[in-house]
Enzyme design. Sequence first.
Site, PDB file in Angstrom:
ATOM      1  N   ASP A 160     -57.759  -5.718  63.413  1.00 53.77           N
ATOM      2  CA  ASP A 160     -57.362  -6.807  62.525  1.00 53.77           C
ATOM      3  C   ASP A 160     -57.219  -8.080  63.362  1.00 53.77           C
ATOM      4  O   ASP A 160     -57.323  -8.054  64.605  1.00 53.77           O
ATOM      5  CB  ASP A 160     -56.060  -6.453  61.814  1.00 53.77           C
ATOM      6  CG  ASP A 160     -55.930  -7.148  60.466  1.00 53.77           C
ATOM      7  OD1 ASP A 160     -56.512  -8.242  60.287  1.00 53.77           O
ATOM      8  OD2 ASP A 160     -55.244  -6.607  59.575  1.00 53.77           O
ATOM      9  N   GLU A 163     -49.921 -11.294  52.389  1.00 55.74           N
ATOM     10  CA  GLU A 163     -49.377 -10.595  53.549  1.00 55.74           C
ATOM     11  C   GLU A 163     -47.864 -10.757  53.643  1.00 55.74           C
ATOM     12  O   GLU A 163     -47.156 -10.725  52.641  1.00 55.74           O
ATOM     13  CB  GLU A 163     -50.128 -11.030  54.815  1.00 55.74           C
ATOM     14  CG  GLU A 163     -51.619 -10.697  54.738  1.00 55.74           C
ATOM     15  CD  GLU A 163     -52.338 -10.868  56.051  1.00 55.74           C
ATOM     16  OE1 GLU A 163     -51.904 -10.277  57.056  1.00 55.74           O
ATOM     17  OE2 GLU A 163     -53.361 -11.587  56.070  1.00 55.74           O
TER      18      GLU A 163
END
Length: 635
Positions: free
Chosen positions: A316, A521
Amino acid sequence: MDRTELLLAISFTLIMLAACSHGGVNAAAAQSPTKLLYKDFNQPVALRVKDLMSRMTLAEKIGQMTQIERSVTNASDIEQYLVGSVLSGGGSVPAPNATAFQWNNMTDYFQRSALKTRLGIPLMYGIDAVHGHNNVYGATIFPHNIGLGATRDPELAQRIGVATALEVRSTGIQYVFAPCLAVCRDPRWGRCYESYSEDPDVVTSMTTIIDGLQGQAPVGWEGPYVENNYKVAATAKHFVGDGGTTHGIDENNTVISYKGLVDIHMKAYFSAVARGVSTIMVSYSSWNGEKMHANRFLLTDVLKGQLGFKGFLISDWEGLDRITTPYDANYTYSVFTGIHAGIDMVMVPFDYEGFASNLTMEINIGNIPMSRIDDAVSRILRVKFEMGLFEYPFGDPQLKSSLGAYPHRELAREAVRKSLVLLKNGKTANTPLLPLDKNAQKILVVGAHANDIGLQCGGWTITWQGSPGNTTLGTTILQGIQQTVGSSSEIVYKAVPDKNFANGKGFDYAIVVIGEIPYAEFVGDNNNLTIPAPGIETVEYTCKAVKCVVVIISGRPLVVPPYLLQSMDAFVAAWLPGTEGQGIADVLYGDYDFTGKLSRTWFKSVDQLPMNVGDNYYDPLFPFGFGLKMGLKNR
């Protein structure tokens, strides 16, 4: 074949015919293989990988393992560092409201630089296309995954994958960081709307979107699969356990047994690998205290070994940096640990010089064996060959009409209809409010979410966090209502009504549209999950004065106090529907019935969380799978 399927088929056929008639920008490349074996598209992929690997220097191999952000990228750096992949982070665009033409110009510019290198290895350009081509102005934005999970329609998910792939390819991009296969077990998590469901079987069923994005792999196929240059390489993310963190805190620790990890959080990955998913992204989260980016057992022994995953693992964003606490405390250690664990491509995304330097050093001193590097690079090259990147490295301008195409918007409108969940209809069983009367004389619509594309799309729309406002093209919920009711009906709209606004004005009924503001997020982590102001007051003021249907726009269930639910005549969960608000009006007014079922438990209080279907103490406001119908006849 229904109308939407027919429109999609016609659209794709016209695109294919146009490309054939013009030869395409890559036709010459496909017709003129060189004598080098790896450039001969008639050779088996395994031989092409082997031949190319035999020609590569260490610097060229490390370059293939490096993915960098477009905002810090230029032609000279791509040539100097032999970069294998470039990405657009959330909101990273070539220009504000950039057209497909501008996107293609940018991606082709980067590609030309890669092809000038000694071996001419084309680069992969990656982007988050998590509910359509969401970074791009004018793209079709589909409902977020929580809504798609409510449809219980794997075939719909596959068609959305087909449409998304075409829109992504229309901008010269060949690689998407989607789908998210997280199993969200706690809605306090800020990414819960990226999860199809709290139930691993529902999440697994929706992996059909991979077939749409990449094409359906032939029976018996093993390894990554991308059918042609109208498809994209997909990414299953985030491996593994990201939806099970303690208290739903983003990037936190998932405490669970190995059996629980496999049965709940890993289940969908079995299906993704079987479907030939090209890449898998590693989770920021930890499992029982060990960072996933450092977990060799799960990444190499389990995923690559036991599951037989043959694509490549990508980190990521700055995932290696986050192996240590605090971030980037010992980058050399992070590089060693992440690569040793099994990560093949690293989303750096900025300090690519530092990454290359540290990885080179770790190899030269023997901490990382060349066998690990060769495994990583061969996996990356295999995906690139399977994608046809060597034959078709550039964007196809004939696809520009795919961006926001009418058939795709009709598909998104269908997805909105199927995602809606009817939670209440009538204060008693004999007094239903829905379907609404199209020919009512005077209709009240209230709430800012009724007339705001940004609010109805949520996070990961144009920018990383998303934002209120008409940030892209689409149809608001209010516009959908206006296009549905009779010509003699008067519609009164008020974004924020005061206490007495609905009183005594002769409204036949009110449509109240409230919900969350956009987030993504960790910014969306939320420990109270109350309806944001002025939502509760808007419901109270309006529903005591006139019959009302409340439509909630949210990325998860929110706390609905009993008195507030009692004040509503009807209650609809619309999730984050995307750009096609007309789909909501289609169902409210009875052109279609409700078919959606809750993809996650609607709790009464946050004190109950985490609470999931099958728990011993299961006492929801609305249970998993709940969803009413209006019972339309002759429809």
